[in-house]
Design a protein around this motif. Sequence first.
Motif: not given
Length: 208
Positions: A15-32
């Motif tokens: 739950x902590x990972x899901x919430x804290x990973x979301x609080x910055x808003x939309x981030x770029x989705x990329x494949x490295x």
Amino acid sequence: MHYTKEDIDNLDRVTRIRIINSVTGIKPANLIGSMSNEGQTNLAVFSSIVHLGSNPALLGFILRPTGEVPRHTYSNILENGFYTINHIHPEFIEKAHYTSAKFHQEVSEFGPCGLTEEFIEGFKAPFVKESQFKIGMRYKQSIDIPLNGTILVIGEIEQLILPEESVVDDDVDLERSKSVGISGLNSYYSLSKLDRYPYARVKEVPDF
């Protein structure tokens, strides 16, 4: 809903990972994309890529603690010195997402995830053929972050491939390139351009 630091610390790990990973808003989705000197390719989804400067053209991304979990992307970058950043588009979101599974080092995520390696002559890392917006990077520097054991990996842009229709008035329109964003660990979003404003100067600030 209001979380204090104590509330956050007491959340279960997922739950902590899901919430804290979301609080910055939309981030770029990329494949490295990366490759070892032996030719073993690797592909992984990242949402932490950030602009660091335009001259030189530097981008960075955050690598989670190496610890017990092998980081094939990072070992390839250190070994080879090159990597690629490829925007994710709606047509292959699901394929891109599953590159986050913990495949063995001898398995290239390109194969099981149904994506295609693409090489440019003289550049020692694979691009994603399905992506229309691709960036070829040369590794420059790593900065350790002792607070949580993460690493800021910095590279310089050497190749930039993007759709002509995505460049409008010397600006990159990410809606036209159909690039997608990511929030948390597994939620993907389309991007819609809302408006465009001139470079902000104090004397030109409107009377709000």
